[in-house]
Write an enzyme that holds these catalytic residues in place. Structure first.
Site, PDB file in Angstrom:
ATOM      1  N   GLU A   1      40.806  43.604  15.701  1.00  0.00           N
ATOM      2  CA  GLU A   1      40.227  42.935  16.861  1.00  0.00           C
ATOM      3  C   GLU A   1      38.841  43.482  17.194  1.00  0.00           C
ATOM      4  O   GLU A   1      37.946  42.738  17.585  1.00  0.00           O
ATOM      5  CB  GLU A   1      41.166  43.056  18.063  1.00  0.00           C
TER       6      GLU A   1
ATOM      7  N   TYR B   1      40.048  40.778  26.759  1.00  0.00           N
ATOM      8  CA  TYR B   1      40.410  40.058  25.539  1.00  0.00           C
ATOM      9  C   TYR B   1      41.173  40.962  24.561  1.00  0.00           C
ATOM     10  O   TYR B   1      42.239  40.595  24.070  1.00  0.00           O
ATOM     11  CB  TYR B   1      39.175  39.480  24.837  1.00  0.00           C
TER      12      TYR B   1
ATOM     13  N   ASP C   1      39.529  33.802  22.847  1.00  0.00           N
ATOM     14  CA  ASP C   1      38.301  34.068  22.116  1.00  0.00           C
ATOM     15  C   ASP C   1      37.514  32.764  22.013  1.00  0.00           C
ATOM     16  O   ASP C   1      37.907  31.727  22.560  1.00  0.00           O
ATOM     17  CB  ASP C   1      38.597  34.675  20.739  1.00  0.00           C
TER      18      ASP C   1
END
Length: 322
Positions: free
Chosen positions: A67, A150, A168
């Site tokens: 990520e 996020y 995203d």
């Protein structure tokens, strides 16, 4: 990523249907009661890419590393660096034991190298606070240095199968088109988008986790920023933007990703010299990478200010040791 079970059929209380009913696309036609979960998840089951961070052996640390790396960087560039990174640092404690400059060195040419420092900081905090195991609790993830909403939601969802809205750029674009009826989402994530994303989540954790991964993959492979492939989209028949005739974007201009001639390019060249060096580098060697002295000095000062470069005595520079 985990492999959650499929959601139950949509009914009157289905959050996707409720959200879709409440949304009115640009063309004025409400996408009422559209069951989005099953077709998107079924499509994902058949078309998902086999990526190393989606395999069970990746674990939560592998998901977290991916990520960090995938932010603003395509999969094709991330995958080889990811595999080298996990081979060298299979656990957070392994990375935390190294100097932060080694993280910057191993980051290579992925771009935005401050992400490497943030990931090193997160690894150190995980080692100190959580015994070296990536926490499953969303609040604990969010409390780690360098972790925003996020990333915390993505790790909790993809690594631990929890129910979180993972927003995203790809997911935001899918929701903007399929539900809101516009070509592109706003430049920055809005409260309305977060509310919609939460409303679209399936109720059970397993389905919500699968939905998060599936909607992200749909945006990456089919509902792309340019040349969208509506003929391959599992929800094309329900897509509010397509049904409205695909109205052109009429919001603020979309931000471009310029690189050539920018301070980012100069910073990248300076860091490349430092990454390849086995010891401190003299100023004269750095001066060779860019002819314009004012921009070069500004870029180097920025690297020092960001903690990516350490200045030493006698005009020497190195990657950070602490």
């Amino acid at each position: 990523m985990t492999a959650p079970t499929k959601p139950s059929p949509n009914g009157p209380s289905d959050p996707a249907a409720a959200a879709a009913s409440a949304a009115t696309p640009a063309g004025g036609r409400a996408a009422s009661g559209v069951p989005l979960h099953s077709p998107v998840i079924d499509w994902f089951d058949e078309h998902a890419r086999d990526l190393p961070w989606r395999r069970p052996e990746a674990g939560a640390w592998g998901v977290m590393v991916s990520e960090f790396m995938l932010q603003q960087t395509p999969v094709s560039r991330v995958q080889p660096v990811y595999e080298q990174w996990l081979a060298r640092w299979p656990r957070p404690a392994d990375l935390a034991a190294e100097a932060p400059g080694e993280a910057v060195r191993a980051w290579g040419r992925l771009g935005y190298p401050r992400r490497a420092l943030r990931l090193h900081g997160a690894a150190a905090a995980i080692t100190e606070r959580h015994g070296g195991d990536v926490p499953a609790d969303h609040a604990q993830l969010l409390a780690l240095p360098g972790i925003g909403e996020y990333t915390a939601a993505a790790v909790a969802s993809f690594a631990y199968g929890q129910r979180h809205a993972v927003l995203d750029t790809n997911v935001r674009r899918v929701f903007a088109r399929a539900v809101t009826g516009v070509q592109y989402p706003p430049n920055a994530t809005t409260a309305a988008e977060r509310k919609l994303a939460r409303a679209l989540l399936p109720q059970d954790d397993a389905s919500a986790s699968r939905w998060a991964a599936a909607s992200m993959e749909l945006g990456a492979l089919v509902c792309t920023a340019k040349n969208e492939s509506c003929h391959r989209c599992p929800i094309a028949a329900q897509c509010a933007w397509r049904l409205a005739g695909k109205p052109a974007h009429d919001g603020p201009p979309r931000r471009g990703q310029t690189y050539a001639g920018t301070d980012r390019q100069v910073r990248g060249r300076l860091l490349a010299v430092l990454r390849e060096a086995t010891g401190p580098v003299p100023q004269a060697a750095l001066d060779q990478v860019w002819q314009e002295p004012v921009q070069r000095a500004r870029a180097l000062d920025g690297l020092v200010a960001d903690g990516l470069v350490e200045p030493l005595a006698d005009g020497l520079y190195r990657l950070p040791l602490s």
